[in-house]
Design a protein around this motif. Structure first.
Motif, PDB file in Angstrom:
ATOM      1  N   CYS A 121      -4.145  -3.742  -1.667  1.00 13.92           N
ATOM      2  CA  CYS A 121      -3.793  -4.670  -0.587  1.00 13.92           C
ATOM      3  C   CYS A 121      -4.170  -6.096  -0.968  1.00 13.92           C
ATOM      4  O   CYS A 121      -5.329  -6.385  -1.243  1.00 13.92           O
ATOM      5  CB  CYS A 121      -4.491  -4.303   0.714  1.00 13.92           C
ATOM      6  SG  CYS A 121      -4.157  -5.528   2.003  1.00 13.92           S
ATOM      7  N   CYS A 176       0.842  -1.212   0.000  1.00 13.28           N
ATOM      8  CA  CYS A 176       0.000   0.000   0.000  1.00 13.28           C
ATOM      9  C   CYS A 176       0.866   1.248   0.000  1.00 13.28           C
ATOM     10  O   CYS A 176       0.615   2.191  -0.759  1.00 13.28           O
ATOM     11  CB  CYS A 176      -0.952  -0.002   1.194  1.00 13.28           C
ATOM     12  SG  CYS A 176      -0.152  -0.113   2.809  1.00 13.28           S
ATOM     13  N   THR A 177       1.907   1.242   0.843  1.00 11.60           N
ATOM     14  CA  THR A 177       2.786   2.418   0.911  1.00 11.60           C
ATOM     15  C   THR A 177       3.427   2.681  -0.448  1.00 11.60           C
ATOM     16  O   THR A 177       3.567   3.827  -0.872  1.00 11.60           O
ATOM     17  CB  THR A 177       3.889   2.186   1.967  1.00 11.60           C
ATOM     18  OG1 THR A 177       3.272   1.787   3.178  1.00 11.60           O
ATOM     19  CG2 THR A 177       4.695   3.454   2.200  1.00 11.60           C
ATOM     20  N   CYS A 219      -4.819   2.360  -1.437  1.00  8.47           N
ATOM     21  CA  CYS A 219      -4.256   1.396  -0.478  1.00  8.47           C
ATOM     22  C   CYS A 219      -5.168   0.176  -0.324  1.00  8.47           C
ATOM     23  O   CYS A 219      -4.711  -0.968  -0.392  1.00  8.47           O
ATOM     24  CB  CYS A 219      -4.026   2.067   0.868  1.00  8.47           C
ATOM     25  SG  CYS A 219      -5.384   3.117   1.411  1.00  8.47           S
ATOM     26  N   CYS A 232       0.761   4.397  -2.573  1.00  9.25           N
ATOM     27  CA  CYS A 232       0.069   5.593  -2.080  1.00  9.25           C
ATOM     28  C   CYS A 232       0.563   6.817  -2.837  1.00  9.25           C
ATOM     29  O   CYS A 232       1.753   7.136  -2.809  1.00  9.25           O
ATOM     30  CB  CYS A 232       0.322   5.776  -0.588  1.00  9.25           C
ATOM     31  SG  CYS A 232      -0.284   7.360   0.038  1.00  9.25           S
ATOM     32  N   PRO A 282       0.118   4.796   4.211  1.00  6.02           N
ATOM     33  CA  PRO A 282      -1.104   4.141   4.684  1.00  6.02           C
ATOM     34  C   PRO A 282      -0.864   3.021   5.692  1.00  6.02           C
ATOM     35  O   PRO A 282      -1.652   2.850   6.608  1.00  6.02           O
ATOM     36  CB  PRO A 282      -1.738   3.599   3.395  1.00  6.02           C
ATOM     37  CG  PRO A 282      -0.708   3.712   2.333  1.00  6.02           C
ATOM     38  CD  PRO A 282       0.261   4.758   2.755  1.00  6.02           C
ATOM     39  N   LYS A 283       0.222   2.272   5.534  1.00  2.00           N
ATOM     40  CA  LYS A 283       0.448   1.182   6.481  1.00  2.00           C
ATOM     41  C   LYS A 283       0.668   1.730   7.889  1.00  2.00           C
ATOM     42  O   LYS A 283       0.156   1.195   8.859  1.00  2.00           O
ATOM     43  CB  LYS A 283       1.656   0.347   6.079  1.00  2.00           C
ATOM     44  CG  LYS A 283       1.886  -0.841   6.999  1.00  2.00           C
ATOM     45  CD  LYS A 283       3.305  -1.372   6.993  1.00  2.00           C
ATOM     46  CE  LYS A 283       4.261  -0.469   7.711  1.00  2.00           C
ATOM     47  NZ  LYS A 283       5.549  -1.090   8.044  1.00  2.00           N
ATOM     48  N   CYS A 307      -4.104  11.975   4.723  1.00  2.00           N
ATOM     49  CA  CYS A 307      -4.636  10.925   3.842  1.00  2.00           C
ATOM     50  C   CYS A 307      -5.701  11.573   2.975  1.00  2.00           C
ATOM     51  O   CYS A 307      -6.588  12.250   3.489  1.00  2.00           O
ATOM     52  CB  CYS A 307      -5.243   9.799   4.682  1.00  2.00           C
ATOM     53  SG  CYS A 307      -6.323   8.698   3.744  1.00  2.00           S
TER      54      CYS A 307
END
Lengths: 426, 423
Positions: A82, A31-32, A78, A35, A47-48, A72
């Motif tokens: 995932c 996710c990171t 994200c 992002c 996001p993590k 955010c």
């Protein structure tokens, strides 16, 4: 439409409840790495970190959130990427709500959360309001006093509202269709106050396919308030919409919309972010469709009118985050390419940056511009005067940054059906 | 109307390479996946056979030559049913697909690259991105390993000392750089943030200034694999010019930048061939009736949505990838179609006493049994569904950590299935 009959309720599983999905996180950082915000600013760690990792330190009854969660944008990339089913964006939206329980919500956020009231107030005076909005001193003042960036991509108000057109023009014309094939159109605020042409195109296309289009009572879907941490106000709007839509949903009348974010609210946010856990909310959700999703289903069932006239065009298309979060793929591409001569040039970028009201804010404007740069560059390099996007705020953002004329896919279909006079002339 | 010729379930190396080949052959293909597959957790290389026997300290130098011995010892390994020709074909088609997108890989079946790993071990691999191949250890050229203070989990001194102690004939040194990495949070930069930073000339200049004196003492300079994402080739060229010597990359811990480049390359190849990619939609279930898969259903924001195709390819991975679920009662379940799974059912026998055991961990051999067409079967050769195929780590006997065969299984089974379906 039998292909979408609901037989299973996927929302009942505990792993679909936002907070529990933190336990599915294996900290892989996929996710990171996707992002769009964390890649352009050091104000958002990713996001993590603020999502599943911080979630483990959050007591449901206490307010303990890192302020960075406010950065955010809520785009939801994200959650989409995932591989383990963690609802990262939803977790962050809830954390932001808690953050603003501790500190006051700025007036600016309250105003941005109420585009509907702005529209109601300004639309009758559209020429004056638009002239005012375009004055640099007004822009500078609103930046200084309220923190709305002076270059924020505000669209012009429309003098004629969509509902006004529908009530006083369309419903009196011979065109209006009465049929036993009925569909409910949820137009949302942007179509009503800023872009009635999108709603007219939707009505035209649906009627051309033999549907009677019902325009029910409705208020703002609540998403702008939700993303500005005003959950109570958003819930209030959600309840009103559910109340208005439930009778159609119970009869199996599909609810379709041209605004990807309004429909996503009906489909998912009411239940998963606002925690409206009622049977009515679920039935409305299960009967709501993005308009291109609805039309492509018709095509698959062999029921779509395909008397398209050729349109020779290669059109840059941005798939908005709020559409991808529907998890239905990108029906607009398949649909538009059914029109002879149309080639869709799909822009491969995560986000245009605007993320609803995010990019309007003074402190986030530069981030939003940096996030959207690959989209802007692509549109400019394409040389096309027209570009396509399903979501209104994305259209305004991309249009303001590129000068391209931005349309919703439904407008292309209306043109291909030869219905454009329908909404240009009236 | 059936919209797709083939639905591929899973977006890892196996699923994406299958889909690319089918789309390039003119099929209407859609890939559906819960999220982005394991590519971002992997090295970005294609390992076909790294070690045999598994506890050997000597890496395999030619997978092609070692294959027969390996298959004789691992009779249940998927290579047996996939076959040597398909391994070769899989490698060729992988190279063709990614190289066309401008993401350059090199290598051949009869030779392994021997590359330094992020721990300073020797990583034998068959196909590798250009920038990684320049770290080849057999060349004997000395190397300076560069690390970054803000990049956790990549320790240049650990790598150089481990390399030096193995008597590989390569002298290694280390340097750690402390420069501000734009957009990164203090004290912690992700590999992707570093990759973006490397695309900026100012940042490169700072890095070059910090290491150029040390670099002069070595034949080449190795960086963690963070040298750009979209402008990777240009970043490497610029660094080589500024340092006046070859520059290479070393795969580091996830999220993997070479893995991301591979993912982007396969995605680009798929989409530009007219394929579709739906990421974020978990496949809820699939239905087999009258000996055929009739549909799958994906989870959307509010309901299950059926998707139909003429053929279906299951590429959901094994226990790691999420295609299989190992349960407390000792059962292992396949999650889309509920296919029979060949697995050790006595939970006490799932794991060896040793964590890193030369025999591998039996539970990771769990998987779907297939016939020579790679169609799932329940014993015998008759397929459970005429239009269902399985590729990648979901194949029974895959235990890929042992021998390092995971990527080989993926690309080879993809080629085997694609060549049948594209006809």
């Amino acid at each position: 439409m039998s292909t979408n009959t609901v037989v299973d309720d996927i929302t009942l599983s505990i792993w679909h409840q936002v907070q529990y999905t933190a336990d599915l996180c294996v900290k892989c950082n996929i996710c990171t790495s996707h992002c769009p915000v964390t890649q352009v600013t050091d104000l958002f760690p990713g996001p993590k970190f603020v999502g599943p990792q911080a979630q483990r330190f959050r007591n449901p009854k206490e307010i303990s959130v890192d302020k960075s969660v406010d950065y955010c944008s809520g785009c939801g990339v994200c959650t989409m990427v995932c591989p383990h089913g963690v609802k990262v964006m939803e977790m962050n939206a809830k954390a932001r709500y808690k953050l603003y329980k501790k500190q006051p919500i700025p007036l600016r956020n309250r105003i941005l959360g109420r585009s509907e009231i702005l529209g109601m107030l300004a639309s009758p005076f559209a020429p004056v309001a638009n002239a005012m909005l375009n004055l640099l001193p007004v822009r500078i003042l609103s930046e200084k006093i309220m923190g709305i960036h002076r270059n924020a991509p505000f669209p012009p108000f429309s003098f004629e509202t969509f509902r006004g057109w529908h009530k006083s023009v369309h419903s009196k014309s011979a065109r209006q269709k009465v049929s036993d094939k009925r569909v409910v159109y949820f137009h949302g605020c942007s179509t009503n106050y800023y872009e009635p042409r999108v709603g007219k195109a939707a009505v035209a296309v649906l009627e051309h396919n033999g549907y009677e289009v019902i325009i029910p009572d409705q208020v703002c879907c609540g998403l702008p308030m939700l993303s500005n941490a005003e959950f109570e106000a958003a819930c209030n709007n959600a309840e009103r919409n559910i109340k208005s839509l439930i009778k159609y949903a119970r009869e199996g009348v599909p609810i379709v919309g041209t605004s990807t974010s309004c429909i996503l609210s009906l489909k998912s946010d009411y239940q998963h972010i606002l925690d409206i856990d009622t049977e009515e909310a679920r039935i409305v959700a299960q009967n709501s469709f993005d308009i291109c999703e609805f039309l492509l289903d018709l095509a698959d069932a062999g029921e779509l009118n395909t008397d398209f006239q050729p349109v020779e065009a290669t059109l840059p298309y941005h798939s908005p985050c709020q559409l991808r979060a529907h998890n239905i793929g990108l029906p607009a591409i398949d649909l538009m390419e059914m029109v002879p001569g149309v080639k869709v040039d799909h822009i491969q970028a995560e986000c245009c940056g605007i993320a609803g009201t995010y990019g309007y804010k003074k402190e986030k404007y530069d981030i939003a511009q940096a996030v959207g740069k690959p989209v802007f560059d692509h549109v400019k390099a394409s040389g096309s005067e027209v570009a396509v996007c399903d979501s209104e705020t994305c259209r305004w953002q991309i249009g303001a940054s590129t000068g391209a004329k931005m349309i919703h896919p439904i407008e292309l279909l209306a043109k291909a059906y030869g219905l454009q006079e329908f909404y240009f002339k009236n | 109307m059936i919209r797709y010729d083939t639905i591929v379930i899973g977006a890892g190396a196996a699923g994406l390479t299958t889909a690319c080949q089918l789309a390039q052959a003119g099929q209407k293909v859609v890939v559906v996946a819960t999220g982005i597959g394991a590519l971002l957790l992997a090295s970005g290389c294609i390992d076909v056979l790294g070690f045999h026997p598994a506890d050997s300290t000597q890496p395999v130098t030619s997978p092609a030559d070692a294959l027969d011995k390996f298959m004789a010892a691992r009779s249940n390994h998927p290579y047996k049913v996939i076959g040597r020709e398909n391994i070769e074909a899989g490698l060729q088609s992988f190279l063709k697909i990614v190289n066309q997108t401008g993401c350059h890989y090199r290598g051949e079946f009869n030779r392994n690259w021997l590359l330094p790993s992020g721990a300073g071990a020797v990583h034998p691999t068959c196909l590798a991105p250009d920038a990684l191949t320049k770290g080849e250890l057999s060349s004997g050229k000395s190397m300076l390993i560069v690390g970054f203070q803000e990049l956790r989990d990549f320790y240049p001194t650990l790598i150089s000392q481990n390399l030096n102690e193995q008597d590989l004939g390569v002298k290694a040194g280390a340097v750690s750089v402390d420069v501000y990495i734009p957009a990164s949070s203090k004290m912690n930069a992700t590999p992707i943030e570093l990759a973006n930073a490397f695309e900026q000339a100012d940042f490169r200049k700072q890095v070059v200034n910090a290491i150029k004196n040390e670099a002069k003492k070595f034949d080449r300079v190795g960086f963690p694999a963070v040298l750009g994402l979209k402008q990777h080739d240009a970043v490497v060229t610029e660094l080589e010019k500024a340092l006046d010597r070859p520059v290479f990359e070393i795969s580091a811990l996830p999220p993997s930048v070479p893995g991301r480049r591979m993912y982007e390359a396969l995605k680009k190849a798929l989409l530009s061939a007219g394929g579709r990619l739906i990421i974020g939609s978990k496949v809820f279930d699939g239905t087999i009736e009258n000996g055929k898969v009739s549909q799958i259903r994906i989870e959307t924001a509010s309901r299950l949505r059926p998707l139909k195709a003429h053929n279906y390819v299951l590429a959901t991975g094994g226990i790691f990838g999420g295609g299989l679920n190992a349960n407390a009662d000792g059962s292992v379940k396949e999650l889309v179609f509920g296919l029979p799974v060949a697995a050790e059912t006595n939970r006490h026998k799932w794991f060896q006493r040793q964590f890193i055991s030369p025999e591998g961990q039996p539970v990771f051999n769990a998987g779907v049994t297939v016939n020579p067409q790679l169609q799932p079967v329940n014993g015998g050769n008759a397929p459970l569904a005429d239009n269902l195929y399985a590729v990648g780590a979901i194949l029974a006997g895959s235990e890929w950590t042992r021998g390092r065969t995971g990527d080989g299984i993926a690309v080879a089974s993809a080629a085997a299935v694609a060549s049948q379906l594209a006809r």
